[in-house]
Design an enzyme around this catalytic site. Structure first.
Site, PDB file in Angstrom:
ATOM      1  N   LYS A  88       0.848  -1.198   0.000  1.00 40.72           N
ATOM      2  CA  LYS A  88       0.000   0.000   0.000  1.00 40.72           C
ATOM      3  C   LYS A  88       0.877   1.239   0.000  1.00 40.72           C
ATOM      4  O   LYS A  88       1.862   1.307   0.723  1.00 40.72           O
ATOM      5  CB  LYS A  88      -0.871   0.006   1.272  1.00 40.72           C
ATOM      6  CG  LYS A  88      -1.905   1.109   1.294  1.00 40.72           C
ATOM      7  CD  LYS A  88      -3.105   0.697   0.499  1.00 40.72           C
ATOM      8  CE  LYS A  88      -4.141   1.811   0.414  1.00 40.72           C
ATOM      9  NZ  LYS A  88      -3.735   2.902  -0.473  1.00 40.72           N
ATOM     10  N   LYS A 124       5.368   2.559  -2.741  1.00 40.05           N
ATOM     11  CA  LYS A 124       5.280   3.966  -3.146  1.00 40.05           C
ATOM     12  C   LYS A 124       5.501   4.040  -4.635  1.00 40.05           C
ATOM     13  O   LYS A 124       6.166   3.173  -5.232  1.00 40.05           O
ATOM     14  CB  LYS A 124       6.330   4.814  -2.429  1.00 40.05           C
ATOM     15  CG  LYS A 124       5.901   6.258  -2.242  1.00 40.05           C
ATOM     16  CD  LYS A 124       4.816   6.368  -1.176  1.00 40.05           C
ATOM     17  CE  LYS A 124       4.473   7.821  -0.874  1.00 40.05           C
ATOM     18  NZ  LYS A 124       3.498   7.923   0.228  1.00 40.05           N
TER      19      LYS A 124
END
Length: 435
Positions: A88, A124
């Site tokens: 995530k 990211k």
């Protein structure tokens, strides 16, 4: 710090890769990682595993510009770890985006999720571009092509993007639609931070700022300071900074300074934050020329004497050059990496409690998790329920880190790394390695 050795005598805690600038985001992250590794006595293999990203993807993103010319942009996605669950992390659009920065941010996401007990790993992404120079059509084509290049990376059970610097719910809507068209079904859970009408969650926009306030109030309590008897300075007046300032104002705190990219504004008697928000809204989001406060620089804002300093702008704002000039009792890091590793010791020597970014700004990923859960269930919560659960998880995380801090007699930042890294390491040991 001693250079830890394994039984064969080969040093490893100082050998994560090539030597980088000592104030780079990646090296700041690694310096703190090494300290936690020493505390936890990680063996060489575990150290290498947890300090290495699972996957780094670099793609060329060609798009047809409005002029009819083709332009190629560079895109990145780093999966740092997926031991706790799907990875995530946000996607940022900036001319400064580079692989080193994305690596650091992905690692921070791993520890952040572990700290707030969210079952995600860290990731990211980013595209090196200046979105202010792109038309809406160019921005959409850029987003869709980047998504198409990441179809084998993204997925509701694999890797879930979210908004970050210069990206918003519209960008997430384009990502969701592009992924869904290729999957031949509507897949709302592939991204978070979407518009409400597309499966977004109530409370998401203010989640990061609300989380900063929750842990700031917890830190004030530890210092014996009442919210309505404290002074606050906020660097940055974007989504995180403005929401944090607004909510601290509502708690009765005196917000004496705020700033954005144009500069800072100081009023020792306190700034009326609702009026400042209204002024910024009427001036295309800028505080420039705000009349009810004295103009100062962003650098001067950091040095104001106050109870709480909230750096909510960019990385590396507090470093070894200015750390000795900080006059706050508490620093709550709204931004990612606003304090460099070589400033940590200086702040500690001054008795300043730093609530680290991997805790303080974890409200965003926490409510992103709530959004993902709601999308998977097809059942959506009220904003009151979202906020209540967010506050509980952030406060529980603060209390857990404070216990870790006291157990090892270390700073709150060091406790955050020790707790997060230990959780991921213990999970890996339980799962084992697939061979």
């Amino acid at each position: 710090m001693p250079n830890k050795k394994n039984n064969s005598g080969a040093g490893y805690y100082k050998e994560p890769g090539p030597k980088l600038d000592e104030e780079s985001p990646f090296e700041s992250m690694m310096e703190r990682f090494r300290f936690a590794a020493e505390i936890l006595d990680l063996d060489e293999g575990m150290f290498q595993y947890l300090s290495s990203p699972v996957k780094q993807v670099t793609v060329s993103v060609p798009i047809l510009m409005d002029s009819g010319n083709i332009r190629v942009f560079q895109g990145y996605r780093v999966i740092h770890n997926n031991i706790l669950g799907p990875s995530k992390g946000g996607i940022r659009y900036s001319p400064d985006v580079n692989l080193e920065e994305v690596n650091a941010l992905a690692a921070w996401m791993t520890w952040k999720c572990a700290i707030v007990n969210v079952p995600f790993g860290g990731a990211k992404g980013g595209v090196r571009c200046d979105p202010n120079e792109l038309s809406d059509g160019e921005l959409e084509r850029l987003t869709r092509r980047y998504t198409a290049n990441m179809l084998e990376v993204f997925g509701p059970d694999r890797d879930i993007p979210a908004p970050d610097m210069n990206t918003d719910e519209q960008i997430m809507a384009w990502i969701m639609d592009t992924y869904s068209m290729n999957a031949h079904k509507t897949e709302t859970a592939v991204v978070t931070g979407k518009p409400i009408i597309l499966g977004g969650s109530y409370g998401r926009k203010k989640a990061t700022g609300r989380g900063v306030v929750t842990v700031t109030l917890a830190a004030l309590n530890k210092k014996g300071i009442l919210p309505n008897n404290c002074t606050v300075a906020v660097q940055g007046f974007g989504n995180v900074g403005s929401v944090t300032a607004e909510l601290m104002y509502e708690q009765g705190a005196k917000v004496v300074a705020i700033s954005d990219i144009a500069g800072g504004y100081y009023n020792e008697n306190g700034i009326d934050i609702p009026k400042a928000l209204e002024y910024a809204e009427e001036n295309d989001g800028s505080l420039e020329g705000y009349p009810e406060a004295e103009e100062i620089t962003n650098e001067e804002l950091l040095q104001i004497e106050c109870d709480v300093l909230i750096p909510a702008a960019k990385e590396d704002q507090i470093n070894r050059e200015n750390a000795s000039d900080i006059n706050a009792r508490i620093i709550a890091e709204g931004a990612n990496g606003p304090v460099t590793a070589n400033a940590d010791g200086i702040l500690e020597s001054k008795g300043i409690m730093v609530v680290p970014d991997i805790l303080a700004n974890a409200g965003g990923v926490t409510v992103s998790y709530f959004e993902w859960v709601q999308d998977r269930q097809g059942y959506f919560w009220t904003e009151e329920r979202v906020n209540r659960r967010l506050n509980r998880m952030m406060r529980d995380a603060f209390d857990q880190l404070f216990k870790t801090k006291e157990k090892y007699d270390i700073t709150l930042r060091q406790a955050a790394y020790v707790f997060g890294i230990n959780k991921v390491a213990m999970t890996l040991k339980r799962r084992g390695l697939y061979a």
